[in-house]
Each structure stands twice: as C-alpha cells, then as structure tokens.
Design an enzyme around this catalytic site. Structure first.
Site, PDB file in Angstrom:
ATOM      1  N   GLY A  12       0.830  -1.170   0.022  1.00  0.00           N
ATOM      2  CA  GLY A  12      -0.021  -0.040   0.172  1.00  0.00           C
ATOM      3  C   GLY A  12       0.678   1.210  -0.097  1.00  0.00           C
ATOM      4  O   GLY A  12       1.817   1.162   0.034  1.00  0.00           O
ATOM      5  N   GLN A  13       0.098   2.436   0.230  1.00  0.00           N
ATOM      6  CA  GLN A  13       0.872   3.617   0.142  1.00  0.00           C
ATOM      7  C   GLN A  13       1.977   3.797   1.013  1.00  0.00           C
ATOM      8  O   GLN A  13       3.219   4.359   0.919  1.00  0.00           O
ATOM      9  CB  GLN A  13      -0.339   4.730   0.156  1.00  0.00           C
ATOM     10  N   ASP A  35       1.923  -9.141   1.934  1.00  0.00           N
ATOM     11  CA  ASP A  35       0.522  -8.595   1.239  1.00  0.00           C
ATOM     12  C   ASP A  35      -0.152  -9.581   0.810  1.00  0.00           C
ATOM     13  O   ASP A  35       0.394 -10.805   0.353  1.00  0.00           O
ATOM     14  CB  ASP A  35       0.909  -7.576   0.200  1.00  0.00           C
ATOM     15  N   ASP A  50      -2.403 -13.028   4.140  1.00  0.00           N
ATOM     16  CA  ASP A  50      -3.784 -12.589   4.465  1.00  0.00           C
ATOM     17  C   ASP A  50      -4.129 -12.188   5.628  1.00  0.00           C
ATOM     18  O   ASP A  50      -3.951 -13.444   6.324  1.00  0.00           O
ATOM     19  CB  ASP A  50      -5.036 -13.286   3.731  1.00  0.00           C
ATOM     20  N   TYR A 140     -14.725   3.162   8.661  1.00  0.00           N
ATOM     21  CA  TYR A 140     -13.227   3.188   8.678  1.00  0.00           C
ATOM     22  C   TYR A 140     -12.768   4.070  10.056  1.00  0.00           C
ATOM     23  O   TYR A 140     -12.240   3.636  10.936  1.00  0.00           O
ATOM     24  CB  TYR A 140     -12.538   4.133   7.534  1.00  0.00           C
TER      25      TYR A 140
END
Ligand code: AKB
Length: 311
Positions: A12-13, A35, A50, A140
């Site tokens: 991810g970022q 990941d 996972d 979130y």
C-alpha cells in the site's frame, strides 16, 4: 539484538515507503514484506499473507519469529463506505489476529496506524486535541477508534508494546493512495503534470490535515525508536502535519505550473466524510513525548512532489 520485522500490507501507500526505510535501517533481509497480492517488484523477502487467515499468519510468525510487526492492511474511508462490513472485518479482525499472535510469539513491538478519521462531526474542528469528543460516522473511522481502544487494552492488560499514530492524509510520489478521502492531494499532482488541470472531488475550501510521506515515515520510525517509558499514549498519537484546502494547494502548484487549472465536482460522497473530519490537529503530546517535529510545509512538499513525479 538483530531485528526481524514483518510488514503486513506492504504493497500500500505507506507500506511501499516504510519497507524501503526499514530495509535501509535494519538490512534488506531483516524486513519481510507481506501482502495479500504479489508486488510488481521487490528487492527483499516477500511473503503472501492475508491478515484474516489466522493459520497462514501463524505460519509466518513461526517461520520468522518477528521482533517487530507493522500491520498496515486496511480499507480506507471512501472504499469502506462502499463495503462497510468488509471494512469492519478487515480493520478489526485483522488487528485482533495480529495482536493475539504478537502476544503468543512474544513480539517486542507492534505498530498499527490509526487516522484523523477517528474524529467526528462533534469533535472540535480546529487544532483538534488528543482527548475530546469522538463520534466518527464512517466505518473506517469507528473501526480505527475501536482499534485504538484494543491497542491500549492489549498494552494495559497484557503488556504488549503497541504503538500508533493517527495519520493525517498522506502525500507521496512513490505509491498511489488506496481509496481515501484525502487522495485528491496525491491525484492532483499526477493530473497537473499530465493535463495541467484537475477536477477535485472536494470543494475548494475544504481544509484537512495532510502530511508529506517522508515526514510520516520518519514519525513512524521515531515513535518506534522511542524508549517505552516516553510513550504516554497507548491508543494513538495525534499528528498534525500541514493543513490546507484544495484551493491553497492549487495556488502552490501554480507557482510551478502557471497555467494549472482546477475545477470542483459537486455532490461527491467524500465531501461529507471530509466535512466530519478536523481541519487541523494539535500534536503537542507527540512533540513532548518523543520529540516530534514536522519538516515539510506546503511549499516544500509541493516542490518535492512535482520534481519527483516529473522524473
Ligand atoms: C483516508 O482518507 O481515508 C485516509 C486517512 C486520512 O486515514 N487517507
């Protein structure tokens, strides 16, 4: 003692840049990027993982016996509203799976990111303090708030050294953001260079706290390096960053690209999310406890983004 570090959610970022920084600090083979998907490229060990698959995760912990774990896998604010149950499951069960395994395998430190999304419409909007009313209205946001409570609980009840930061919107050029409300502040740079124009999904005066990725990665490493007795907050630390609106960012971009134009899309669902979040954040505790100091302001961040993306 040599560190062995698992980074879960490494594609991810944040993960993309954090893995590089950790490898520079601890050595390439000491940091295992993990990941659910294979990365496009990797320059060190990688494992498919996972965070919802406990037996697969346990095998990873058995194999590597990590001393530190960074759990970054999550669904962000905008995507979370499209898949609310999935966001809750991934953000909550993923965290609990990792906290339990960290206890079982006696992991020394765990890092887990929270977000400014833990605040809500009744939180003070300006200079939002560490402790105040928190009534997040996105999945979130309340998964992060519940996660903070779990982190503090595992520290208090079981002595697990979990550390966390409430990241503002993160802006970097190495990896794309993945489905958040603050993503416009990355997209805008790509489109400015490609098309000299950008249609923003937030309105021109929507102020939000943001941070250049170099500062965010440095903050993460500094927090993880701090002596345990300096960490007075075991939920998650406020981190302020730079507060700006899309219009302010456009003005700064125009200093480099004078013909850059910005327009504003109406009725995007992300506007309501942004309107429920702080405009600016008070990070006095991070300054006081572990010496946090921001380096990149709006001007420097804009110049870095454009210069690096141009290459
Ligand atoms: C999002 O916009 O969802 C994230 C965040 C602020 O946590 N970038």
């Amino acid at each position: 003692m040599a560190e062995t570090i698992l980074v879960l959610g490494s594609n991810g970022q944040i993960g993309t840049e954090l893995v590089t920084a950790l490898r520079q600090k601890f050595g390439e083979n000491q940091v295992i990027a993990c990941d659910i998907k294979e990365p496009l490229e990797t320059d060190g060990p990688f494992e498919q993982a996972d965070v919802l698959d406990v037996s697969g995760l346990r095998k990873l912990f058995e194999k590597y016996q990590p001393t530190q774990v960074y759990l970054l896998a999550a669904l962000l604010s905008a995507v979370g509203e499209q898949k609310p149950k999935k966001a809750w499951e991934l953000n909550m069960d993923g965290l609990l799976n990792v906290l339990d395994l960290a206890l079982e395998f006696k992991v020394k430190n765990v890092f887990w990111p929270s977000s400014i999304a833990v605040f809500g419409p009744n939180s003070p909007r300006e200079n939002t303090p560490q402790y105040c009313v928190m009534d997040p209205n996105t999945v979130y946001g309340f998964s992060k708030l519940a996660g903070e409570r779990w982190c503090e609980y595992y520290f208090q009840k079981y002595g697990l050294d979990v550390r966390s930061i409430r990241y503002p919107g993160l802006i970097g050029w190495k990896a794309a953001p993945g489905g958040g409300t603050t993503d416009y502040a990355v997209h805008i740079f790509h489109e400015a260079l490609a098309k000299n124009s950008y249609e923003c999904f937030l309105s021109e005066n929507t102020a939000l706290p943001m941070m250049f990725m170099n500062d965010a990665i440095r903050a993460t490493l500094e927090l993880m390096d701090a002596p345990a007795e300096k960490i007075s907050i075991r939920s998650s630390y406020n981190l302020g960053g730079i507060s700006f609106t899309p219009e302010m960012l456009a003005v700064e971009i125009r200093k480099h690209l004078p013909n850059f134009s910005i327009s504003y899309k109406e009725n995007d669902p992300r506007q309501a999310i942004a309107d429920s979040w702080p405009k600016s954040i008070d990070d006095t505790y991070a300054q006081k406890d572990w010496g946090w100091k921001l380096k990149f302001d709006l001007k420097e961040m804009t110049a870095e983004m454009l210069n690096n993306l141009k290459k």
